[in-house]
Design an enzyme around this catalytic site. Structure first.
Site, PDB file in Angstrom:
ATOM      1  N   LEU A 151     -31.890  17.357  12.858  1.00 51.84           N
ATOM      2  CA  LEU A 151     -31.889  18.493  11.917  1.00 51.84           C
ATOM      3  C   LEU A 151     -30.492  19.128  11.881  1.00 51.84           C
ATOM      4  CD1 LEU A 151     -34.086  19.811  10.054  1.00 51.84           C
ATOM      5  CD2 LEU A 151     -34.095  21.695  11.710  1.00 51.84           C
ATOM      6  N   GLY A 152     -29.494  18.337  11.436  1.00 52.32           N
ATOM      7  CA  GLY A 152     -28.136  18.854  11.258  1.00 52.32           C
ATOM      8  C   GLY A 152     -27.910  19.206   9.800  1.00 52.32           C
ATOM      9  N   ARG A 153     -26.646  19.054   9.364  1.00 51.66           N
ATOM     10  CA  ARG A 153     -26.315  19.407   7.966  1.00 51.66           C
ATOM     11  C   ARG A 153     -27.218  18.671   6.987  1.00 51.66           C
ATOM     12  NH1 ARG A 153     -20.772  19.134  10.448  1.00 51.66           N
ATOM     13  NH2 ARG A 153     -21.430  16.979  10.741  1.00 51.66           N
ATOM     14  N   ILE A 154     -27.310  17.340   7.146  1.00 53.01           N
ATOM     15  CA  ILE A 154     -28.069  16.555   6.161  1.00 53.01           C
ATOM     16  C   ILE A 154     -29.573  16.731   6.384  1.00 53.01           C
ATOM     17  CG2 ILE A 154     -28.455  14.256   5.203  1.00 53.01           C
ATOM     18  CD1 ILE A 154     -25.558  13.555   6.189  1.00 53.01           C
ATOM     19  N   ARG A 174     -31.463  17.269  19.556  1.00 53.85           N
ATOM     20  CA  ARG A 174     -31.180  17.443  20.987  1.00 53.85           C
ATOM     21  C   ARG A 174     -31.640  18.805  21.464  1.00 53.85           C
ATOM     22  NH1 ARG A 174     -25.052  15.302  20.783  1.00 53.85           N
ATOM     23  NH2 ARG A 174     -25.133  16.781  19.043  1.00 53.85           N
ATOM     24  N   SER A 175     -31.549  19.809  20.573  1.00 57.20           N
ATOM     25  CA  SER A 175     -32.012  21.141  20.959  1.00 57.20           C
ATOM     26  C   SER A 175     -32.855  21.729  19.841  1.00 57.20           C
ATOM     27  CB  SER A 175     -30.806  22.051  21.235  1.00 57.20           C
ATOM     28  OG  SER A 175     -30.064  22.222  20.051  1.00 57.20           O
ATOM     29  N   ARG A 231     -27.865   5.441  10.848  1.00 57.51           N
ATOM     30  CA  ARG A 231     -27.086   4.245  11.154  1.00 57.51           C
ATOM     31  C   ARG A 231     -28.079   3.154  11.549  1.00 57.51           C
ATOM     32  NH1 ARG A 231     -23.366   5.970   8.910  1.00 57.51           N
ATOM     33  NH2 ARG A 231     -21.304   6.526   9.631  1.00 57.51           N
ATOM     34  N   ASP A 255     -31.418   2.378   4.209  1.00 51.39           N
ATOM     35  CA  ASP A 255     -30.082   2.365   3.589  1.00 51.39           C
ATOM     36  C   ASP A 255     -29.045   1.791   4.540  1.00 51.39           C
ATOM     37  OD1 ASP A 255     -28.239   3.114   1.446  1.00 51.39           O
ATOM     38  OD2 ASP A 255     -27.476   4.639   2.834  1.00 51.39           O
ATOM     39  N   GLU A 260     -24.373  -4.666   9.183  1.00 48.59           N
ATOM     40  CA  GLU A 260     -23.989  -4.613   7.764  1.00 48.59           C
ATOM     41  C   GLU A 260     -22.740  -5.448   7.495  1.00 48.59           C
ATOM     42  OE1 GLU A 260     -23.613  -0.462   6.799  1.00 48.59           O
ATOM     43  OE2 GLU A 260     -25.658  -0.052   7.400  1.00 48.59           O
ATOM     44  N   HIS A 278     -26.362   0.791   1.933  1.00 49.30           N
ATOM     45  CA  HIS A 278     -25.543   1.885   2.504  1.00 49.30           C
ATOM     46  C   HIS A 278     -24.845   2.672   1.378  1.00 49.30           C
ATOM     47  CE1 HIS A 278     -23.250   3.200   6.366  1.00 49.30           C
ATOM     48  NE2 HIS A 278     -23.320   4.185   5.500  1.00 49.30           N
TER      49      HIS A 278
HETATM   50  P1  NAP Z   1     -24.817  16.694  12.074  1.00 50.80           P
HETATM   51  O1  NAP Z   1     -24.768  17.953  11.267  1.00 50.80           O
HETATM   52  O2  NAP Z   1     -23.909  16.552  13.239  1.00 50.80           O
HETATM   53  O3  NAP Z   1     -26.336  16.487  12.535  1.00 50.80           O
HETATM   54  C1  NAP Z   1     -26.725  15.532  13.436  1.00 50.80           C
HETATM   55  C2  NAP Z   1     -28.112  15.875  13.972  1.00 50.80           C
HETATM   56  O4  NAP Z   1     -28.540  14.803  14.811  1.00 50.80           O
HETATM   57  C3  NAP Z   1     -28.149  17.144  14.821  1.00 50.80           C
HETATM   58  O5  NAP Z   1     -29.261  17.917  14.502  1.00 50.80           O
HETATM   59  C4  NAP Z   1     -28.278  16.603  16.244  1.00 50.80           C
HETATM   60  O6  NAP Z   1     -29.004  17.437  17.131  1.00 50.80           O
HETATM   61  C5  NAP Z   1     -29.081  15.350  15.997  1.00 50.80           C
HETATM   62  N1  NAP Z   1     -28.976  14.433  17.125  1.00 50.80           N
HETATM   63  C6  NAP Z   1     -27.856  13.965  17.727  1.00 50.80           C
HETATM   64  N2  NAP Z   1     -28.174  13.157  18.751  1.00 50.80           N
HETATM   65  C7  NAP Z   1     -29.532  13.128  18.795  1.00 50.80           C
HETATM   66  C8  NAP Z   1     -30.473  12.476  19.633  1.00 50.80           C
HETATM   67  N3  NAP Z   1     -30.070  11.704  20.661  1.00 50.80           N
HETATM   68  N4  NAP Z   1     -31.785  12.684  19.402  1.00 50.80           N
HETATM   69  C9  NAP Z   1     -32.194  13.467  18.371  1.00 50.80           C
HETATM   70  N5  NAP Z   1     -31.353  14.110  17.548  1.00 50.80           N
HETATM   71  C10 NAP Z   1     -30.041  13.933  17.753  1.00 50.80           C
HETATM   72  O7  NAP Z   1     -24.499  15.436  11.145  1.00 50.80           O
HETATM   73  P2  NAP Z   1     -24.817  15.225   9.590  1.00 50.80           P
HETATM   74  O8  NAP Z   1     -23.680  15.688   8.777  1.00 50.80           O
HETATM   75  O9  NAP Z   1     -26.177  15.756   9.310  1.00 50.80           O
HETATM   76  O10 NAP Z   1     -24.807  13.604   9.552  1.00 50.80           O
HETATM   77  C11 NAP Z   1     -25.712  12.870  10.336  1.00 50.80           C
HETATM   78  C12 NAP Z   1     -25.440  11.398  10.302  1.00 50.80           C
HETATM   79  O11 NAP Z   1     -25.876  10.848   9.074  1.00 50.80           O
HETATM   80  C13 NAP Z   1     -23.984  10.944  10.384  1.00 50.80           C
HETATM   81  O12 NAP Z   1     -23.447  11.013  11.682  1.00 50.80           O
HETATM   82  C14 NAP Z   1     -24.082   9.511   9.875  1.00 50.80           C
HETATM   83  O13 NAP Z   1     -24.363   8.635  10.933  1.00 50.80           O
HETATM   84  C15 NAP Z   1     -25.272   9.564   8.923  1.00 50.80           C
HETATM   85  N6  NAP Z   1     -24.842   9.408   7.525  1.00 50.80           N
HETATM   86  C16 NAP Z   1     -25.218   8.301   6.838  1.00 50.80           C
HETATM   87  C17 NAP Z   1     -24.806   8.156   5.533  1.00 50.80           C
HETATM   88  C18 NAP Z   1     -25.216   6.957   4.728  1.00 50.80           C
HETATM   89  O14 NAP Z   1     -24.463   6.577   3.837  1.00 50.80           O
HETATM   90  N7  NAP Z   1     -26.384   6.384   4.961  1.00 50.80           N
HETATM   91  C19 NAP Z   1     -24.002   9.107   4.920  1.00 50.80           C
HETATM   92  C20 NAP Z   1     -23.644  10.216   5.653  1.00 50.80           C
HETATM   93  C21 NAP Z   1     -24.081  10.374   6.956  1.00 50.80           C
HETATM   94  P3  NAP Z   1     -28.426  18.859  17.663  1.00 50.80           P
HETATM   95  O15 NAP Z   1     -28.316  19.715  16.422  1.00 50.80           O
HETATM   96  O16 NAP Z   1     -29.473  19.352  18.581  1.00 50.80           O
HETATM   97  O17 NAP Z   1     -27.101  18.559  18.283  1.00 50.80           O
HETATM   98  C1  8YV Z   2     -20.009   6.188   3.978  1.00 49.92           C
HETATM   99  C2  8YV Z   2     -21.375   7.234   5.893  1.00 49.92           C
HETATM  100  O1  8YV Z   2     -20.639   5.277   3.115  1.00 49.92           O
HETATM  101  O2  8YV Z   2     -20.436   9.389   5.937  1.00 49.92           O
HETATM  102  C3  8YV Z   2     -20.940   8.465   6.575  1.00 49.92           C
HETATM  103  O3  8YV Z   2     -21.140   8.550   7.806  1.00 49.92           O
HETATM  104  O4  8YV Z   2     -21.999   6.404   6.441  1.00 49.92           O
HETATM  105  C4  8YV Z   2     -21.101   7.067   4.432  1.00 49.92           C
HETATM  106  O5  8YV Z   2     -20.890   8.276   3.776  1.00 49.92           O
HETATM  107  C5  8YV Z   2     -19.158   5.450   4.927  1.00 49.92           C
HETATM  108  O6  8YV Z   2     -18.585   6.205   5.905  1.00 49.92           O
HETATM  109  C6  8YV Z   2     -18.056   4.746   4.167  1.00 49.92           C
HETATM  110  O7  8YV Z   2     -18.037   3.476   4.573  1.00 49.92           O
END
Ligand code: NAP
Ligand code: 8YV
Length: 319
Positions: A151-154, A174-175, A231, A255, A260, A278
């Site tokens: 439950l972070g930004r996304i 985590r919390s 991921r 996704d 990949e 992705h």
């Molecule tokens: P964020 O704000 O840092 O949020 C991450 C969340 O994951 C936090 O709530 C964190 O918990 C939780 N977390 C971390 N480790 C954990 C664990 N071991 N067990 C349970 N929860 C855990 O990051 P965000 O901006 O939302 O982005 C999240 C991720 O989305 C990125 O790091 C990336 O891997 C993925 N992503 C994928 C795409 C795509 O194209 N598919 C695009 C963008 C991002 P706490 O709040 O308690 O620390």
């Molecule tokens: C991108 C992502 O597609 O922001 C991330 O963590 O996985 C995606 O937004 C990637 O970083 C670009 O390859």
């Protein structure tokens, strides 16, 4: 006068590459394609440009005595050895927030796609099957129970959208976030046991490897759906394929994948999955915003100015 040198450690998106090329000479993966020439080039490299999954290992950083910044095009940075970067005095930056809406949109799109079988319905019409009778019924999304792992930004942006569908929301992280108003469960397995749709949206890396494993899938159950926009490493892909084949869960929307751009043939062959390559942040608007932010970080790092968006571990570092 020649431009300063930066190293691209992955194939860069054209928006990012074109911005970099206005100020720098970009060396595309020379450390891999020509390691001998790279030994001469390496001391001139001032910045490293990567993507969310690109590998920036300790061994590479040790070769870059004058690098001032790693500027990742993506919010995830699990490919970067951040402790090694800090030891080498090279701050790491990423692109948070600018992609949050798009990723949350795609997550909801996958929830709807798997629940209502939208891609399968499209195939059904195109294959001329409609004339033979109706499709199988879907699973109602409005009012269903949504679980969010991360439950972070996304994750919060996904919850915000799900509220508009009248979904009840629970999460693990985590919390506990007591101000969220959502039900917290301390483990992915307990969360899975209490929801209809489980969305994974944590960072990748060692801390979340196979967070969604066979036990979690069993808890999600035969009417549950998994969505992974985090991921590939977050889900045990072998266990997922088995669960999809056996009916341990109802279906999945994916996704991201373990290796990949290679997606296991076993997933291609399954009818109860929706697969996207992705693309969660892949809109023109968002990719431009990511490129602008990654470029701004590169410029600031090389100029020795405050970084726009350092990763949390590197906050306060400036070289
Ligand atoms: P964020 O704000 O840092 O949020 C991450 C969340 O994951 C936090 O709530 C964190 O918990 C939780 N977390 C971390 N480790 C954990 C664990 N071991 N067990 C349970 N929860 C855990 O990051 P965000 O901006 O939302 O982005 C999240 C991720 O989305 C990125 O790091 C990336 O891997 C993925 N992503 C994928 C795409 C795509 O194209 N598919 C695009 C963008 C991002 P706490 O709040 O308690 O620390
Ligand atoms: C991108 C992502 O597609 O922001 C991330 O963590 O996985 C995606 O937004 C990637 O970083 C670009 O390859």
């Amino acid at each position: 006068m020649s431009k300063p040198d930066v190293l691209a450690v992955a194939k860069l998106h054209p928006f990012y590459l074109q911005a970099l090329e206005t100020l720098y000479t970009v060396h595309d993966r020379t450390h891999v394609t020509d390691p001998v020439a790279f030994t001469t080039l390496a001391p001139r490299i001032l910045g490293v440009a990567g993507t969310g999954e690109a590998s920036v290992p300790r061994s590479l950083m040790a070769q870059l005595p004058n690098a001032k910044v790693v500027a990742v095009f993506g919010v995830g940075y699990d490919g970067v050895d951040v402790p090694a970067a800090i030891e080498h005095g090279i701050p790491v930056t990423h692109t948070p927030d600018v992609l949050t809406d798009d990723v949350a949109d795609l997550a909801m799109g996958l929830v709807l796609s798997v629940g209502r079988a939208i891609p399968q319905a499209d195939q059904f019409v195109r294959a001329g099957q409609w004339a033979n009778g109706p499709m199988a019924l879907g699973r109602k999304v409005s009012g269903a129970r949504l679980g969010i792992a991360g439950l972070g930004r996304i994750g919060k942006a996904i919850a915000h959208r799900a509220r508009a569908f009248g979904m009840s929301i629970a999460y693990t992280a985590r919390s506990e976030k007591s101000d969220s108003g959502f039900q917290f469960y301390p483990s992915a397995a307990v969360l899975a046991a209490n929801v209809d749709f489980l969305v994974a949206i944590t960072p990748g890396g060692a801390g979340t490897k196979h967070l969604i494993n066979a036990e979690v899938l069993k808890a999600l159950g035969p009417s549950g759906f998994l969505i992974n926009v985090a991921r590939g490493s977050v889900v045990d892909e072998e266990a997922l394929i088995t669960a999809l084949k056996n009916g341990t869960i109802a279906g999945a929307g994916l996704d991201v994948f373990a290796n990949e751009p290679h997606v296991p043939q076993a997933l291609w062959n399954l009818r109860n999955v929706v697969l996207t390559p992705h693309v969660a942040s892949a809109t023109t608007e968002t990719r431009q915003a990511m490129a602008d932010l990654a470029f701004a970080n590169m410029r600031a790092g090389i100029a020795g100015q405050p970084l726009r968006t350092p990763v949390p571990e590197c906050m306060g570092m400036l070289k």
